[in-house]
Scaffold this active site. Structure first.
Site, PDB file in Angstrom:
ATOM      1  N   GLU A  52      43.408  40.786  91.455  1.00 34.14           N
ATOM      2  CA  GLU A  52      43.567  39.385  91.818  1.00 34.14           C
ATOM      3  C   GLU A  52      42.873  38.570  90.731  1.00 34.14           C
ATOM      4  O   GLU A  52      41.762  38.901  90.313  1.00 34.14           O
ATOM      5  CB  GLU A  52      42.935  39.074  93.177  1.00 34.14           C
ATOM      6  N   TYR A 104      37.982  33.409  90.624  1.00 31.51           N
ATOM      7  CA  TYR A 104      37.498  34.792  90.686  1.00 31.51           C
ATOM      8  C   TYR A 104      38.536  35.762  90.124  1.00 31.51           C
ATOM      9  O   TYR A 104      39.730  35.454  90.040  1.00 31.51           O
ATOM     10  CB  TYR A 104      37.156  35.192  92.124  1.00 31.51           C
ATOM     11  N   GLU A 113      42.569  34.533  90.052  1.00 27.67           N
ATOM     12  CA  GLU A 113      42.984  33.221  90.538  1.00 27.67           C
ATOM     13  C   GLU A 113      41.991  32.103  90.246  1.00 27.67           C
ATOM     14  O   GLU A 113      40.783  32.299  90.305  1.00 27.67           O
ATOM     15  CB  GLU A 113      43.174  33.253  92.064  1.00 27.67           C
ATOM     16  N   CYS A 161      44.625  32.834 103.080  1.00 23.35           N
ATOM     17  CA  CYS A 161      44.759  32.483 101.667  1.00 23.35           C
ATOM     18  C   CYS A 161      46.236  32.289 101.362  1.00 23.35           C
ATOM     19  O   CYS A 161      47.102  32.654 102.160  1.00 23.35           O
ATOM     20  CB  CYS A 161      44.226  33.602 100.773  1.00 23.35           C
ATOM     21  N   HIS A 180      49.282  30.696  98.078  1.00 23.32           N
ATOM     22  CA  HIS A 180      49.615  30.140  96.770  1.00 23.32           C
ATOM     23  C   HIS A 180      50.483  28.899  96.966  1.00 23.32           C
ATOM     24  O   HIS A 180      51.447  28.945  97.734  1.00 23.32           O
ATOM     25  CB  HIS A 180      50.397  31.155  95.935  1.00 23.32           C
ATOM     26  N   HIS A 234      51.209  40.449  91.169  1.00 24.27           N
ATOM     27  CA  HIS A 234      49.996  41.211  91.467  1.00 24.27           C
ATOM     28  C   HIS A 234      50.154  42.669  91.042  1.00 24.27           C
ATOM     29  O   HIS A 234      50.753  43.484  91.745  1.00 24.27           O
ATOM     30  CB  HIS A 234      49.645  41.103  92.948  1.00 24.27           C
ATOM     31  N   TRP A 293      36.465  38.032  97.377  1.00 23.12           N
ATOM     32  CA  TRP A 293      36.431  36.563  97.261  1.00 23.12           C
ATOM     33  C   TRP A 293      35.632  35.943  98.406  1.00 23.12           C
ATOM     34  O   TRP A 293      34.870  35.010  98.183  1.00 23.12           O
ATOM     35  CB  TRP A 293      37.840  35.979  97.165  1.00 23.12           C
ATOM     36  N   GLU A 339      51.166  32.274 108.361  1.00 19.64           N
ATOM     37  CA  GLU A 339      50.341  33.459 108.572  1.00 19.64           C
ATOM     38  C   GLU A 339      49.735  33.529 109.969  1.00 19.64           C
ATOM     39  O   GLU A 339      49.653  34.596 110.568  1.00 19.64           O
ATOM     40  CB  GLU A 339      49.217  33.523 107.530  1.00 19.64           C
ATOM     41  N   HIS A 399      46.559  32.751  87.905  1.00 22.15           N
ATOM     42  CA  HIS A 399      47.477  31.905  88.649  1.00 22.15           C
ATOM     43  C   HIS A 399      46.715  31.078  89.671  1.00 22.15           C
ATOM     44  O   HIS A 399      45.513  31.260  89.869  1.00 22.15           O
ATOM     45  CB  HIS A 399      48.593  32.725  89.307  1.00 22.15           C
TER      46      HIS A 399
END
Length: 198
Positions: A118, A108, A120, A71, A73, A29, A165, A91, A36
């Site tokens: 960002e 986005y 993704e 959110c 990955h 980032h 987002w 989280e 990604h």
């Protein structure tokens, strides 16, 4: 013990979504973030409310901004459903159930105030809470359960209060969050903005 740079990585993808490699998450980032794979998830309470969270001030991108439940990955060899479950635990310290895809083709690109990008391919999921959240302070500084119709109208009328987002996802999720969301009055919108609980 696996190397942290290897275990904490993101999957780099081509425009068609095919994986082309991986990179340490901490290095990805920047002001020139490569495309990604990520995901977003919205968690629903049994009373119909939606969990929204405020990102910790230590987050590299959009610190202190209100957004969806969480959110993350996926890692190499990890199914998206596994990644969602893992991130819910990491989280928010919570279990989720009845996970289902809502916006499987969401994508986005956004730039935050510091210039970090960002970028993704970010499938969006909806899940049900199976336990109460106990957020990790390094990830989440606040959270609220809000009525879905309030969240929908907040995204429409005050988009600057939410992550970019979430602003794009929430209207497209109307049927998943609040199939019959009525118009919200000024008092309801004020409650949503202040984060009051249902």
């Amino acid at each position: 013990m696996p190397d942290a740079a290897i275990s904490d990585h993101v999957l780099l993808v081509h425009a068609d979504g095919q994986v082309r490699g991986r990179a340490p998450r901490a290095s990805v980032h920047t002001t020139d973030t490569p495309l990604h794979l990520g995901f977003s998830c919205y968690v629903l309470h049994e009373d119909g409310s939606v969990l929204v969270t405020r990102r910790a001030l230590t987050k590299r991108t959009w610190p202190g901004v209100w957004t969806n439940s969480f959110c993350g990955h996926p890692r190499q060899g990890e199914a998206l459903s596994e990644a969602v479950t893992r991130h819910a635990r990491h989280e928010l310290g919570m279990e989720v159930q009845a996970l289902r895809p809502a916006l499987p083709d969401f994508r986005y690109r956004a730039v935050d105030a510091s210039g970090v990008v960002e970028n993704e391919i970010c499938p969006v999921f909806v899940a049900e809470a199976a336990s109460a959240p106990v957020p990790r302070p390094s990830e989440v500084m606040e959270l609220r359960w809000v009525r879905p119709e309030h969240l929908i109208h907040l995204a429409e009328l005050a988009p600057w209060t939410l992550s970019p987002w979430a602003v794009r996802q929430i209207p497209a999720l109307r049927a998943h969050l609040a199939p019959a969301a009525p118009p919200a009055d000024a008092g309801a919108l004020r409650s949503a903005a202040l984060g009051s609980t249902p």
